[in-house]
Design an enzyme around this catalytic site. Structure first.
Site, PDB file in Angstrom:
ATOM      1  NE  ARG A 271      -3.969   1.976   2.448  1.00  0.00           N
ATOM      2  CZ  ARG A 271      -4.713   2.072   3.630  1.00  0.00           C
ATOM      3  NH1 ARG A 271      -4.209   1.603   4.675  1.00  0.00           N
ATOM      4  NH2 ARG A 271      -5.772   3.336   3.410  1.00  0.00           N
TER       5      ARG A 271
ATOM      6  CG  ASP B  32     -17.645   4.479   2.982  1.00  0.00           C
ATOM      7  OD1 ASP B  32     -16.822   3.762   3.418  1.00  0.00           O
ATOM      8  OD2 ASP B  32     -17.457   5.498   2.290  1.00  0.00           O
TER       9      ASP B  32
ATOM     10  NE  ARG C  78     -20.931   1.155  -0.968  1.00  0.00           N
ATOM     11  CZ  ARG C  78     -19.762   1.555  -1.288  1.00  0.00           C
ATOM     12  NH1 ARG C  78     -18.870   1.880  -0.511  1.00  0.00           N
ATOM     13  NH2 ARG C  78     -19.370   1.554  -2.540  1.00  0.00           N
TER      14      ARG C  78
ATOM     15  CG  HIS D 134     -13.297   5.639   1.679  1.00  0.00           C
ATOM     16  ND1 HIS D 134     -14.455   5.311   1.712  1.00  0.00           N
ATOM     17  CD2 HIS D 134     -12.792   5.541   0.261  1.00  0.00           C
ATOM     18  CE1 HIS D 134     -15.038   4.648   0.466  1.00  0.00           C
ATOM     19  NE2 HIS D 134     -13.860   4.650  -0.596  1.00  0.00           N
TER      20      HIS D 134
END
Length: 350
Positions: free
Chosen positions: A123, A183, A186, A210
């Protein structure tokens, strides 16, 4: 690069028909200097960028829409495809170019471009590649639109919002990440689905990163103005914390599931970002959970970390952060989320 497919000149001689087709009225005044012209630029013409552009067009949010991408042929094709829908859409001038000069005078610049994670890539290495990419994106946007608002959508959105802020030199209120706005949508959908109500009647936020360390603010959820958890307690209706955690897990896993099934996410983030654009450009002063500089809020003191908090947005960007109730566990999780982002941010060279 071909910028616009529209023209008033027809025929091989370039005959201009505008003067012949329309006759001016007598004693006409010049156009009003107070007329507002709204220009939005979308950087990145991939699936996400085009879903955002399409939603902005259908919702009539801009007088001028600009697309920028490194792939000239795809960019021209996307521009033409949208222009050919002109008879079905509100009148919007659509332009595209690989040169950032086309973005000049933008009110809002939406950045969706970003490097994708390669198999086996860490990452942190992905972040370094994205920082390098942002060095070629952000300075030209600042040069051509020094008064713009930057809205960052590329992932990891919290860290790249910080990167954009540092590279731009803008005040922090004019650099915003799309954060957990989607988010939270949802989250509201899943709660509404459980209760069989309209999601617009559900007030609920996901805050923090996030990503996997996001925080569901269960203690402040209300439906139709009724606080859910306190209502259940007063009515002595039993509920299990595990049920709440499972709903949050569905929120976190939602994007992964869409990507697994169709290969990418596009429509929901398109609506989410258009929703943010509407609030910003029309000065609606609505509260959205978006990525903002978090230092000094909710006990977060971890440097200049960006993460999602319930922020009031308007024409000048972030107007303030709402003082939403959090219980001790939620506040602890939010600080932990901030620490997760801060650890990665500290390893970047900008």
């Amino acid at each position: 690069m071909h910028k616009s497919g529209s023209s008033s000149s027809l025929g091989p001689g370039g005959l201009d028909l505008t003067q012949a087709f329309f006759r001016p009225i007598l004693s006409a005044a010049p156009p009003s200097p107070t007329k507002r012209h709204t220009k939005i630029s979308v950087i990145g013409a991939g699936n996400v960028g085009m879903a955002i552009a399409q939603t902005i067009l259908t919702q009539d949010l801009a007088d001028e829409l600009v697309l920028v991408d490194a792939k000239a042929d795809k960019l021209l094709g996307e521009m033409l495809d949208l222009q050919h829908a002109a008879a079905f859409l509100p009148r919007t001038k659509i332009m595209a170019d690989v040169d950032y000069a086309v973005t000049s005078g933008s009110d809002l610049c939406i950045v969706t471009a970003g490097a994708r994670q390669m198999p086996g890539e860490t990452r942190l290495n992905l972040l370094h590649r994205n920082v390098a990419l942002y060095r070629s994106i952000v300075p030209p946007l600042v040069k051509y639109s020094p008064e713009t608002i930057l809205l960052i959508v590329s992932n990891p959105v919290d860290i790249l919002t910080y990167v954009a802020w540092r590279l731009s030199g803008f005040p922090s209120n004019r650099v915003i990440g799309s954060g957990t706005n989607l988010d939270s949508s949802r989250f509201r959908f899943l709660i509404a689905d459980h209760l069989d109500v309209n999601a617009q009647d559900v007030q609920a936020y996901i805050v923090g990163e996030h990503g996997d360390s996001s925080v569901a603010l269960w203690s402040s959820i209300s439906v139709g103005g009724v606080p859910i958890l306190s209502f259940l307690d007063k009515q002595e209706i039993a509920y299990e914390k595990e049920t709440l955690e499972n709903i949050h897990k569905e929120v976190v896993d939602g994007a992964y599931e869409v990507i697994r099934l169709k290969g990418y996410t596009s429509w929901a983030i398109g609506y989410s970002v258009a929703n943010l654009a509407r609030t910003l450009l029309r000065d609606q002063r609505r509260i959205h959970p978006v990525s903002v500089i978090a230092k000094g809020f909710y006990g977060i003191e971890d440097g200049d970390v960006f993460l999602s908090l319930p922020a009031q947005l308007g024409r000048s960007g972030v107007l303030g952060v709402a003082n939403v109730h959090m219980n001790d566990e939620e506040a602890h999780r939010l600080k932990k989320s901030a620490a997760t982002i801060s650890e990665l941010t500290s390893q970047l060279e900008i």
